[in-house]
Design a protein around this motif. Structure first.
Motif, PDB file in Angstrom:
ATOM      1  N   LEU A   1       0.828  -1.201   0.000  1.00  0.00           N
ATOM      2  CA  LEU A   1       0.000   0.000   0.000  1.00  0.00           C
ATOM      3  C   LEU A   1       0.867   1.257   0.000  1.00  0.00           C
ATOM      4  CD1 LEU A   1      -2.838   1.420   0.410  1.00  0.00           C
ATOM      5  CD2 LEU A   1      -2.294   1.328   2.852  1.00  0.00           C
ATOM      6  N   CYS A   2       1.849   1.293   0.886  1.00  0.00           N
ATOM      7  CA  CYS A   2       2.695   2.483   1.003  1.00  0.00           C
ATOM      8  C   CYS A   2       3.582   2.671  -0.226  1.00  0.00           C
ATOM      9  CB  CYS A   2       3.531   2.402   2.275  1.00  0.00           C
ATOM     10  SG  CYS A   2       2.536   2.464   3.780  1.00  0.00           S
ATOM     11  N   ALA A   3       4.123   1.589  -0.754  1.00  0.00           N
ATOM     12  CA  ALA A   3       4.973   1.693  -1.950  1.00  0.00           C
ATOM     13  C   ALA A   3       4.148   2.130  -3.163  1.00  0.00           C
ATOM     14  CB  ALA A   3       5.672   0.366  -2.224  1.00  0.00           C
ATOM     15  N   ALA A   4       2.949   1.577  -3.313  1.00  0.00           N
ATOM     16  CA  ALA A   4       2.089   1.980  -4.433  1.00  0.00           C
ATOM     17  C   ALA A   4       1.700   3.449  -4.308  1.00  0.00           C
ATOM     18  CB  ALA A   4       0.843   1.098  -4.489  1.00  0.00           C
ATOM     19  N   THR A   5       1.428   3.891  -3.093  1.00  0.00           N
ATOM     20  CA  THR A   5       1.096   5.297  -2.874  1.00  0.00           C
ATOM     21  C   THR A   5       2.292   6.182  -3.198  1.00  0.00           C
ATOM     22  OG1 THR A   5      -0.490   4.679  -1.165  1.00  0.00           O
ATOM     23  CG2 THR A   5       0.268   6.947  -1.164  1.00  0.00           C
ATOM     24  N   GLY A   6       3.472   5.778  -2.755  1.00  0.00           N
ATOM     25  CA  GLY A   6       4.681   6.539  -3.083  1.00  0.00           C
ATOM     26  C   GLY A   6       4.920   6.609  -4.579  1.00  0.00           C
ATOM     27  N   ALA A   7       4.683   5.496  -5.275  1.00  0.00           N
ATOM     28  CA  ALA A   7       4.861   5.470  -6.732  1.00  0.00           C
ATOM     29  C   ALA A   7       3.861   6.403  -7.416  1.00  0.00           C
ATOM     30  CB  ALA A   7       4.718   4.050  -7.257  1.00  0.00           C
ATOM     31  N   TYR A   8       2.611   6.386  -6.949  1.00  0.00           N
ATOM     32  CA  TYR A   8       1.627   7.287  -7.538  1.00  0.00           C
ATOM     33  C   TYR A   8       2.010   8.743  -7.283  1.00  0.00           C
ATOM     34  CZ  TYR A   8      -2.332  10.157  -8.338  1.00  0.00           C
ATOM     35  OH  TYR A   8      -3.114  11.184  -8.772  1.00  0.00           O
ATOM     36  N   CYS A   9       2.527   9.021  -6.096  1.00  0.00           N
ATOM     37  CA  CYS A   9       2.947  10.392  -5.792  1.00  0.00           C
ATOM     38  C   CYS A   9       4.078  10.832  -6.725  1.00  0.00           C
ATOM     39  CB  CYS A   9       3.351  10.518  -4.327  1.00  0.00           C
ATOM     40  SG  CYS A   9       1.946  10.392  -3.203  1.00  0.00           S
ATOM     41  N   LEU A  10       4.945   9.899  -7.107  1.00  0.00           N
ATOM     42  CA  LEU A  10       5.972  10.238  -8.100  1.00  0.00           C
ATOM     43  C   LEU A  10       5.323  10.634  -9.425  1.00  0.00           C
ATOM     44  CD1 LEU A  10       8.782   7.585  -7.532  1.00  0.00           C
ATOM     45  CD2 LEU A  10       8.800  10.012  -6.918  1.00  0.00           C
ATOM     46  N   LEU A  11       4.261   9.941  -9.815  1.00  0.00           N
ATOM     47  CA  LEU A  11       3.530  10.316 -11.029  1.00  0.00           C
ATOM     48  C   LEU A  11       2.912  11.710 -10.896  1.00  0.00           C
ATOM     49  CD1 LEU A  11       1.654   7.035 -12.032  1.00  0.00           C
ATOM     50  CD2 LEU A  11       3.530   8.148 -13.251  1.00  0.00           C
TER      51      LEU A  11
ATOM     52  N   ARG B   1       4.570  15.067 -11.931  1.00  0.00           N
ATOM     53  CA  ARG B   1       4.584  15.541 -13.323  1.00  0.00           C
ATOM     54  C   ARG B   1       3.573  16.666 -13.540  1.00  0.00           C
ATOM     55  NH1 ARG B   1       4.079  10.260 -16.837  1.00  0.00           N
ATOM     56  NH2 ARG B   1       3.501  11.897 -18.284  1.00  0.00           N
ATOM     57  N   SER B   2       2.921  17.115 -12.501  1.00  0.00           N
ATOM     58  CA  SER B   2       1.932  18.177 -12.600  1.00  0.00           C
ATOM     59  C   SER B   2       2.566  19.451 -13.161  1.00  0.00           C
ATOM     60  CB  SER B   2       1.339  18.473 -11.220  1.00  0.00           C
ATOM     61  OG  SER B   2       0.529  19.624 -11.259  1.00  0.00           O
ATOM     62  N   SER B   3       1.756  20.267 -13.785  1.00  0.00           N
ATOM     63  CA  SER B   3       2.239  21.546 -14.299  1.00  0.00           C
ATOM     64  C   SER B   3       2.223  22.627 -13.218  1.00  0.00           C
ATOM     65  CB  SER B   3       1.389  21.982 -15.489  1.00  0.00           C
ATOM     66  OG  SER B   3       0.037  22.110 -15.094  1.00  0.00           O
ATOM     67  N   VAL B   4       1.620  22.329 -12.074  1.00  0.00           N
ATOM     68  CA  VAL B   4       1.528  23.282 -10.969  1.00  0.00           C
ATOM     69  C   VAL B   4       2.645  22.982  -9.966  1.00  0.00           C
ATOM     70  CG1 VAL B   4       0.048  24.174  -9.129  1.00  0.00           C
ATOM     71  CG2 VAL B   4      -0.965  23.411 -11.284  1.00  0.00           C
ATOM     72  N   GLU B   5       3.510  23.969  -9.741  1.00  0.00           N
ATOM     73  CA  GLU B   5       4.683  23.753  -8.894  1.00  0.00           C
ATOM     74  C   GLU B   5       4.316  23.326  -7.468  1.00  0.00           C
ATOM     75  OE1 GLU B   5       8.596  26.111  -7.202  1.00  0.00           O
ATOM     76  OE2 GLU B   5       7.425  27.015  -8.805  1.00  0.00           O
ATOM     77  N   GLU B   6       3.308  23.941  -6.886  1.00  0.00           N
ATOM     78  CA  GLU B   6       2.900  23.595  -5.522  1.00  0.00           C
ATOM     79  C   GLU B   6       2.474  22.130  -5.422  1.00  0.00           C
ATOM     80  OE1 GLU B   6       2.219  23.753  -1.545  1.00  0.00           O
ATOM     81  OE2 GLU B   6       3.228  25.251  -2.781  1.00  0.00           O
ATOM     82  N   GLN B   7       1.767  21.641  -6.433  1.00  0.00           N
ATOM     83  CA  GLN B   7       1.341  20.244  -6.430  1.00  0.00           C
ATOM     84  C   GLN B   7       2.543  19.311  -6.576  1.00  0.00           C
ATOM     85  OE1 GLN B   7      -1.785  19.649  -9.293  1.00  0.00           O
ATOM     86  NE2 GLN B   7      -3.080  21.194  -8.356  1.00  0.00           N
TER      87      GLN B   7
END
Length: 182
Positions: free
Chosen positions: A14-24, A27-33
């Protein structure tokens, strides 16, 4: 981290998948995000590493102070960022919880890697209450997510607020699972 290996591996996944999604999400265009997603990726991968069952891997003693330093620095960064948005206070509490767990796990060699009760009951209880409230509140907020049609193109992975909330929700549930045995 605690108990049988199966729940420990589920928590790692769960934690690794969440960390991986957070890496995705970085790629946001908004710096704060992007910044928030980076901190959440660090938290997700750190939680995954802490949750590895002790039967598989017992880390050396120097790992726990290293965790405390890394998440202490993440907490200071969240405190600094809280000037611009209060959601950073949640990151501060999460980093503080990670420092607390690292200190507890490192300070009790007989209970290394989270076996047994060795934390401060009042602090553990306060963290459990906070994360329980956060899970319930965030879960309720996820129910009626409605996309606003404003003529823009479909949002990318990094710009979907409901997925960011789900990411934070899963990490908060993981934090609850890690705090319970303390």
């Amino acid at each position: 981290m605690h108990g049988p290996a199966s729940p420990g591996w589920l928590l790692v996944a769960l934690c690794a998948a969440t960390g991986a999604y957070c890496l995705l999400r970085m790629r946001s265009s908004v710096e704060e995000q992007r910044r928030a997603a980076g901190g959440e990726a660090l938290m997700g991968f750190g939680m995954a590493a802490m949750a590895v069952p002790a039967a598989v891997f017992t880390p050396p003693a120097w790992v726990w102070p290293a965790y405390a330093v890394v998440f202490g620095a993440a907490g200071l960064r969240a405190l600094w960022a809280a000037r611009s948005g209060r959601h950073h206070l949640h990151h501060l509490v999460g980093a503080a919880a990670m420092v607390y767990m690292a200190v507890v796990m490192g300070g009790s060699p007989a209970h290394a890697h989270g076996h047994g009760t060795s934390g401060t009951p009042v602090l553990t209880g306060a963290l459990l209450l906070y994360f329980t409230g956060y899970v319930l509140l965030t879960g309720v907020r996820l129910i009626p997510v409605v996309a606003v049609a404003d003529g823009r193109a479909a949002a990318g992975w990094g710009d979907r607020p409901e997925l960011a909330r789900a990411c934070r929700l899963s990490m908060a549930m993981g934090m609850l699972a890690m705090l319970l045995p303390l």
